[in-house]
Design a protein around this motif. Structure first.
Motif, PDB file in Angstrom:
ATOM      1  N   ASP A  81      -1.567   2.655  -2.933  1.00 13.63           N
ATOM      2  CA  ASP A  81      -0.567   2.753  -4.013  1.00 13.63           C
ATOM      3  C   ASP A  81       0.885   2.254  -3.600  1.00 13.63           C
ATOM      4  N   GLN A  82       1.304   2.939  -2.362  1.00 14.00           N
ATOM      5  CA  GLN A  82       2.642   2.806  -1.822  1.00 14.00           C
ATOM      6  C   GLN A  82       2.875   1.070  -1.548  1.00 14.00           C
ATOM      7  N   GLU A  85       3.281  -0.892  -4.661  1.00 18.70           N
ATOM      8  CA  GLU A  85       4.559  -0.659  -5.423  1.00 18.70           C
ATOM      9  C   GLU A  85       5.693  -1.559  -4.686  1.00 18.70           C
TER      10      GLU A  85
END
Length: 102
Positions: A81-82, A85
């Motif tokens: 997810d990081q 992003e």
């Protein structure tokens, strides 16, 4: 001090790691040669060699992984997810920069 064969012989793991590192270096060199090449034939030759070296590198990676010499832990969801992003932010920044140039 006299060296024996066992003093200068790489173990299997070190030999495979050395080959893997060499293949990675070759990939980098062929990539540079590819984008610097100015002729169609030489660029094709570099691209063919780049692909062959990439296959060799992957084969070595598989062999090391199968022997337990190169373990790749699975990515955790928060890490994925990081990374997504960060990519989205970079993509937005690039789009904004392109809009400002026009």
């Amino acid at each position: 001090m006299k060296l024996t064969k066992s003093d200068i012989t790489l173990c299997e793991k070190d030999a495979l790691q050395d080959m893997l590192d060499s293949e990675k270096a070759l990939i980098s060199l062929y990539a540079t040669a590819l984008y610097e090449g100015s002729g169609k034939n030489i660029r094709k030759n570099f691209a063919d060699n780049l692909n062959a070296v990439a296959e060799n590198q992957y084969t070595l990676f598989q062999q090391m992984s199968a022997r337990g010499y190169y373990e790749v832990p699975p990515a955790k969801k928060d890490m994925i997810d990081q990374a997504n992003e960060t990519f989205k932010k970079q993509q937005k920044t690039l789009k904004c920069a392109a809009c400002n140039e026009n």
